[in-house]
Design a protein around this motif. Structure first.
Motif, PDB file in Angstrom:
ATOM      1  N   GLY A  54       0.801  -1.221   0.000  1.00  0.00           N
ATOM      2  CA  GLY A  54       0.000   0.000   0.000  1.00  0.00           C
ATOM      3  C   GLY A  54       0.829   1.264   0.000  1.00  0.00           C
ATOM      4  O   GLY A  54       0.428   2.268  -0.577  1.00  0.00           O
ATOM      5  N   LEU A  55       1.997   1.210   0.643  1.00  0.00           N
ATOM      6  CA  LEU A  55       2.797   2.429   0.752  1.00  0.00           C
ATOM      7  C   LEU A  55       4.103   2.331  -0.027  1.00  0.00           C
ATOM      8  O   LEU A  55       5.157   2.671   0.463  1.00  0.00           O
ATOM      9  CB  LEU A  55       3.109   2.739   2.223  1.00  0.00           C
ATOM     10  CG  LEU A  55       2.055   3.558   2.953  1.00  0.00           C
ATOM     11  CD1 LEU A  55       0.929   2.660   3.402  1.00  0.00           C
ATOM     12  CD2 LEU A  55       2.653   4.260   4.155  1.00  0.00           C
ATOM     13  N   ALA A  56       4.026   1.861  -1.280  1.00  0.00           N
ATOM     14  CA  ALA A  56       5.245   1.722  -2.071  1.00  0.00           C
ATOM     15  C   ALA A  56       5.321   2.834  -3.100  1.00  0.00           C
ATOM     16  O   ALA A  56       4.370   3.043  -3.860  1.00  0.00           O
ATOM     17  CB  ALA A  56       5.268   0.355  -2.749  1.00  0.00           C
ATOM     18  N   TYR A  57       6.460   3.517  -3.134  1.00  0.00           N
ATOM     19  CA  TYR A  57       6.633   4.615  -4.082  1.00  0.00           C
ATOM     20  C   TYR A  57       6.494   4.108  -5.519  1.00  0.00           C
ATOM     21  O   TYR A  57       5.794   4.703  -6.333  1.00  0.00           O
ATOM     22  CB  TYR A  57       8.002   5.266  -3.892  1.00  0.00           C
ATOM     23  CG  TYR A  57       8.337   6.253  -4.971  1.00  0.00           C
ATOM     24  CD1 TYR A  57       7.742   7.510  -4.988  1.00  0.00           C
ATOM     25  CD2 TYR A  57       9.217   5.924  -6.001  1.00  0.00           C
ATOM     26  CE1 TYR A  57       8.016   8.414  -5.989  1.00  0.00           C
ATOM     27  CE2 TYR A  57       9.501   6.829  -7.005  1.00  0.00           C
ATOM     28  CZ  TYR A  57       8.902   8.065  -7.000  1.00  0.00           C
ATOM     29  OH  TYR A  57       9.163   8.948  -8.000  1.00  0.00           O
TER      30      TYR A  57
ATOM     31  N   LEU B 126      -1.176  13.469  -5.966  1.00  0.00           N
ATOM     32  CA  LEU B 126      -0.090  12.581  -6.381  1.00  0.00           C
ATOM     33  C   LEU B 126       0.449  12.989  -7.746  1.00  0.00           C
ATOM     34  O   LEU B 126       1.653  13.004  -7.987  1.00  0.00           O
ATOM     35  CB  LEU B 126      -0.584  11.129  -6.455  1.00  0.00           C
ATOM     36  CG  LEU B 126      -0.661  10.340  -5.162  1.00  0.00           C
ATOM     37  CD1 LEU B 126      -1.271   8.979  -5.415  1.00  0.00           C
ATOM     38  CD2 LEU B 126       0.726  10.189  -4.558  1.00  0.00           C
TER      39      LEU B 126
ATOM     40  N   VAL C  20       9.383  11.641  -2.513  1.00  0.00           N
ATOM     41  CA  VAL C  20       9.165  10.197  -2.533  1.00  0.00           C
ATOM     42  C   VAL C  20       8.299   9.771  -1.347  1.00  0.00           C
ATOM     43  O   VAL C  20       7.319   9.034  -1.504  1.00  0.00           O
ATOM     44  CB  VAL C  20      10.517   9.447  -2.518  1.00  0.00           C
ATOM     45  CG1 VAL C  20      10.300   7.970  -2.247  1.00  0.00           C
ATOM     46  CG2 VAL C  20      11.239   9.638  -3.834  1.00  0.00           C
TER      47      VAL C  20
ATOM     48  N   THR D  55       4.718  10.785  -1.711  1.00  0.00           N
ATOM     49  CA  THR D  55       4.031   9.890  -2.649  1.00  0.00           C
ATOM     50  C   THR D  55       3.637   8.592  -1.952  1.00  0.00           C
ATOM     51  O   THR D  55       2.521   8.095  -2.126  1.00  0.00           O
ATOM     52  CB  THR D  55       4.928   9.586  -3.857  1.00  0.00           C
ATOM     53  OG1 THR D  55       5.284  10.819  -4.482  1.00  0.00           O
ATOM     54  CG2 THR D  55       4.222   8.693  -4.853  1.00  0.00           C
ATOM     55  N   GLU D  56       4.564   8.055  -1.143  1.00  0.00           N
ATOM     56  CA  GLU D  56       4.260   6.802  -0.438  1.00  0.00           C
ATOM     57  C   GLU D  56       3.042   6.961   0.464  1.00  0.00           C
ATOM     58  O   GLU D  56       2.126   6.137   0.446  1.00  0.00           O
ATOM     59  CB  GLU D  56       5.467   6.357   0.389  1.00  0.00           C
ATOM     60  CG  GLU D  56       6.579   5.779  -0.455  1.00  0.00           C
ATOM     61  CD  GLU D  56       7.840   5.482   0.350  1.00  0.00           C
ATOM     62  OE1 GLU D  56       8.762   4.898  -0.223  1.00  0.00           O
ATOM     63  OE2 GLU D  56       7.889   5.836   1.547  1.00  0.00           O
ATOM     64  N   LEU D  57       3.041   8.048   1.241  1.00  0.00           N
ATOM     65  CA  LEU D  57       1.907   8.282   2.146  1.00  0.00           C
ATOM     66  C   LEU D  57       0.626   8.471   1.322  1.00  0.00           C
ATOM     67  O   LEU D  57      -0.437   7.957   1.671  1.00  0.00           O
ATOM     68  CB  LEU D  57       2.163   9.518   3.009  1.00  0.00           C
ATOM     69  CG  LEU D  57       3.388   9.442   3.937  1.00  0.00           C
ATOM     70  CD1 LEU D  57       3.533  10.727   4.738  1.00  0.00           C
ATOM     71  CD2 LEU D  57       3.285   8.253   4.873  1.00  0.00           C
TER      72      LEU D  57
ATOM     73  N   MET E 209      -0.088   7.220  -1.575  1.00  0.00           N
ATOM     74  CA  MET E 209      -0.554   5.932  -2.104  1.00  0.00           C
ATOM     75  C   MET E 209      -1.397   5.189  -1.070  1.00  0.00           C
ATOM     76  O   MET E 209      -2.461   4.659  -1.386  1.00  0.00           O
ATOM     77  CB  MET E 209       0.647   5.056  -2.495  1.00  0.00           C
ATOM     78  CG  MET E 209       1.291   5.422  -3.802  1.00  0.00           C
ATOM     79  SD  MET E 209       0.165   5.260  -5.178  1.00  0.00           S
ATOM     80  CE  MET E 209      -0.021   3.487  -5.246  1.00  0.00           C
TER      81      MET E 209
END
Lengths: 430, 179
Positions: free
Chosen positions: A54-57, B36, B58, B61-63, B65
């Motif tokens: 879920g939290l992958a760049y 995003l 980066v 973006t992760e958060l 997602m």
């Protein structure tokens, strides 16, 4: 090996009983993992897989390419593409079907989904083909087949997922799809010519456009070319990563939609929510498949599969042929994304072990999936067309698809026999 | 809001609540996805034009997602858009209600487990004081949010199961498929 096979059987049984495929895979994966190790470990694994997926760049490439595809679909670029290719090809026998193929190819260059390509082009191409007296079979067949180009010509959501599963460079996979994409368009054009050769009434000639009009029509598609050049050129030249390219592509598509459709909160909210929902669907399946794969990796199956195929190491292409056959058969019952997520983790170690290039294998998998999208009884593109054009019977569409299906099989053979078609351009990727 | 079918329950208060929450989640998901997109564009443009990428791009973006996927999960559940194999009916017509009950219960169980594990993860992260590398943002509030969203999807599934029992559930919408 047995536990994994039982797992597959239970998972399929739950799926056929209509449990959403993501839950079927996840449930069996976690239960199987608990059986092999322990419940505590299985639950811990569930938490970490969910969190890390879920939290992958790197995974942000998926929603952004989906968004780009949805934006260009709503921006109405498909009409211009069709008009332009019609201006050049319309006067030939079967010319409108040929224009459909070329326009589908063009749309695929900015949209990463086959279903979206088929659905979008159907609305543009089929009404005009019917108006000019084309047979329903040829008209719908060319759209269903042309739509499959969506996942072969970059960008492609399926290739992104393949790249993530196998650890391959997504940029290289995209570039590798270019020449096979051109080959696919040529093959489909041959299929159209053959169809109208045997049945001239199915695709009459249209009027010939003079050159000035052709140039005007061509100028209208500059936006598609610009977006494609921006995304692919950026990846090819090493200006940005594929993940960044997805964001830039979505941004470009957004500006495009703004210029053509203007601002409307309702429109963009709809596009964004639609893309978000598709993202959640894909990630549910992705997480489910990863849980399932973790269970399968706990069993002896992957090692036994490699050992089994070792016996055929004198004829490695036999293994590839068997895998292609499995894909086409499985594609008859399974939705393509789940099929790929379930099988690629098992097959790619075997393929790598036999010494094949995994980028090339990615193209082979994508083309096999393309075939499954139009093959009876559940070719998805055919059903997409059925839902857009309610008055054409499924049978007619499948009849129309047959010539394209035939050239697809030939094309798959060509790509297996000549890996250079897929791999030539990848050597220049920075 | 217009994008969602209006009736999920014959209790008008509950139906209105679901509709409003669904609309709100849609807006949140839309804004996160738009953010995003902007984030990547600003990051890349900054790098080339001003020789300065966005700090923490980066990790943002992760958060994002995590927020995007888990905000959309109840939405997909609400619209019954989870992908199913719709090839043929394996269960005789008389047992259809029972079949739907079992399926919805299994789906609810799956999501409940995910929500539970995310909740535990959030507690761990809060105790360990885990933050992102560059901007030092705490991650645990987002993980709590993800857990809550998963529980919301679970609650919807349980509601569907309840409607199945009473024989009132709408047939699942045709799965939207992608590839």
């Amino acid at each position: 090996m047995n536990e994994a096979l039982i797992g597959f059987a239970v998972m399929l049984a739950l799926g056929f009983a209509r449990l959403p495929i993501a839950f079927a895979m996840g449930l069996v994966g976690v239960a199987g993992f608990a059986f092999k190790v322990s419940w505590a470990a299985a639950f811990a694994m569930t938490g970490s897989v969910t969190y890390e997926t879920g939290l992958a760049y790197g995974f942000s490439i998926i929603p952004l390419f989906i968004l780009m595809g949805n934006l260009v679909t709503r921006a109405g670029l498909s009409e211009q593409l069709y008009t332009a290719s019609y201006a050049f090809l319309g006067h030939r026998k079967g010319g409108m079907a040929m224009s459909t193929i070329v326009a589908c190819g063009g749309f695929s260059a900015i949209c990463g989904s086959s279903i979206a390509t088929a659905a979008t082009m159907a609305k543009v191409a089929i009404p005009s083909m019917r108006r000019f007296g084309y047979s329903d079979a040829l008209a719908s067949g060319s759209v269903a087949a042309g739509g499959t180009l969506g996942i072969l010509i970059p960008p492609s959501i399926i290739m992104v997922i393949y790249g993530i599963l196998t650890g391959q460079n997504i940029g290289k996979l995209f570039i590798a799809g270019l020449l096979p994409g051109v080959l696919a368009i040529l093959c489909y054009l041959v299929a159209v010519s053959a169809t109208v050769h045997f049945d001239p009434k199915s695709g009459p000639r249209g009027p010939r456009m003079p050159w000035p009009e052709r140039m005007i029509a061509l100028k209208e598609v500059w936006g598609v070319l610009a977006l494609f050049a921006l995304v692919l050129g950026g990846i090819y030249g090493g200006v940005f990563t594929p993940t960044e390219a997805a964001g830039i592509g979505a941004g470009g598509a957004f500006i495009f939609a703004l210029v053509r459709k203007g601002w409307s909160w309702r429109l963009y909210r709809e596009i964004l929510v639609e893309s978000a929902a598709t993202t959640a669907m894909i990630f549910s399946i992705l997480i489910g498949a990863l849980l399932f794969a973790n269970f399968v990796n706990m069993t002896a199956m992957p090692a036994e599969l490699v050992a089994f195929t070792d016996r055929f190491s004198a004829y490695p292409l036999l293994v590839i042929a068997a895998i292609c056959l499995i894909y086409v058969l499985l594609g008859c019952v399974l939705e393509s994304m789940s099929m790929m997520l379930l099988t690629v983790p098992l097959f790619y170690p075997v393929v790598a072990h036999l010494g094949f290039d995994l980028v090339w294998f990615g193209i082979i998998v994508v083309v096999a999936i393309e075939i499954s999208l139009i093959s009876p009884p559940v070719g998805l593109n055919v059903f997409v067309l059925r839902s857009v054009l309610t008055d054409i019977p499924t049978r007619t569409i499948f009849m129309g698809v047959m010539p394209f299906f035939a050239v697809d099989v030939v094309r798959l053979g060509i790509l297996v026999a000549f890996p250079v078609i897929s791999l030539y351009l990848t050597q220049f990727v920075k | 809001m217009d994008t969602f079918p209006s009736v999920y329950s014959d209790d008008p208060t509950l139906a209105a609540l679901i509709r409003h929450v669904g609309g709100l989640l849609g807006v949140i998901a839309a804004l996160v996805l738009a953010a995003l997109m902007l984030l990547t564009c600003v990051d890349v443009l900054g790098r080339y034009l001003f020789n300065h990428p966005l700090p923490g791009g980066v990790e943002l973006t992760e958060l994002g997602m995590g927020a995007l996927i888990f905000t959309s999960l109840p939405l997909v559940t609400l619209r019954r858009q989870h992908v199913r194999i719709d090839l043929f009916e394996v269960v005789p017509a008389g047992w259809r209600a029972g079949q739907h009950l079992v399926l919805d219960a299994l789906a609810a169980l799956c999501m409940a487990v995910i929500g539970w594990r995310l909740w535990l993860k959030a507690i761990d992260m809060a105790q360990a004081g885990e933050t992102t590398g560059t901007l030092h943002l705490p991650v645990y509030p987002l993980v709590y949010y993800m857990a809550v969203m998963t529980f919301a999807a679970t609650a919807l599934m349980i509601l569907f199961a309840w409607e199945d029992v009473r024989g009132k559930a709408a047939a699942p919408a045709e799965a939207e498929v992608f590839s």
